[in-house]
Design a protein around this motif. Structure first.
Motif: not given
Length: 145
Positions: A67-81
């Motif tokens: 789950g922490t990996d999923l949260v990290l991936y989503v946060m990377v996408l959000a930061m890119g946005f």
């Protein structure tokens, strides 16, 4: 009870972000989809803090190990946005500022020329000033009653 303090801290952080966002709601000219996205982000964040095993379950369903990996991936996408959104906003503001500076410079140049040459000089038409067409004079002989 083992994770109570960290959960309390994370939820307090989410709630404080939401309160800051709501407090500046009328001042900020946010689009509706950004408001909805931020509200969903806060709700999902609080849920994820309270139920971390559910995040791990969702991660497994999506093919991510933890789950922490999923949260990290989503946060990377959000930061890119957020980075792209900020870049586009700054580029738009720079263009508006450049256009404003050009308009002011042309108007100041025209004013200085008028002051230096007198009011007999031809008026300067800039791209910011649009001259309206003058109506043609009507000859009284050609007007039919």
């Amino acid at each position: 009870m083992k994770y109570f303090w960290i959960q309390l801290l994370l939820i307090a952080g989410s709630v404080s972000m939401a309160l800051m966002f709501i407090r500046t709601w009328g001042q900020a000219k946010n689009r509706a989809w950004k408001r909805i996205a931020f509200s969903l982000f806060v709700i999902v964040n609080v849920y994820a803090v309270l139920r971390p095993t559910d995040v791990t379950w969702v991660a497994h369903q999506l093919g991510v190990g933890r789950g922490t990996d999923l949260v990290l991936y989503v946060m990377v996408l959000a930061m890119g946005f957020l980075t792209l959104n900020t870049f586009l906003r700054f580029r738009s503001l720079e263009k508006k500022l450049t256009d404003l500076a050009r308009t002011v410079a042309l108007a100041e140049g025209a004013r200085h020329n008028d002051a230096r040459l007198g009011s007999t000089a031809a008026p300067v038409v800039t791209e910011a000033v649009v001259a309206e067409p003058k109506p043609e004079p009507v000859d009284s002989d050609t007007v039919k009653a």
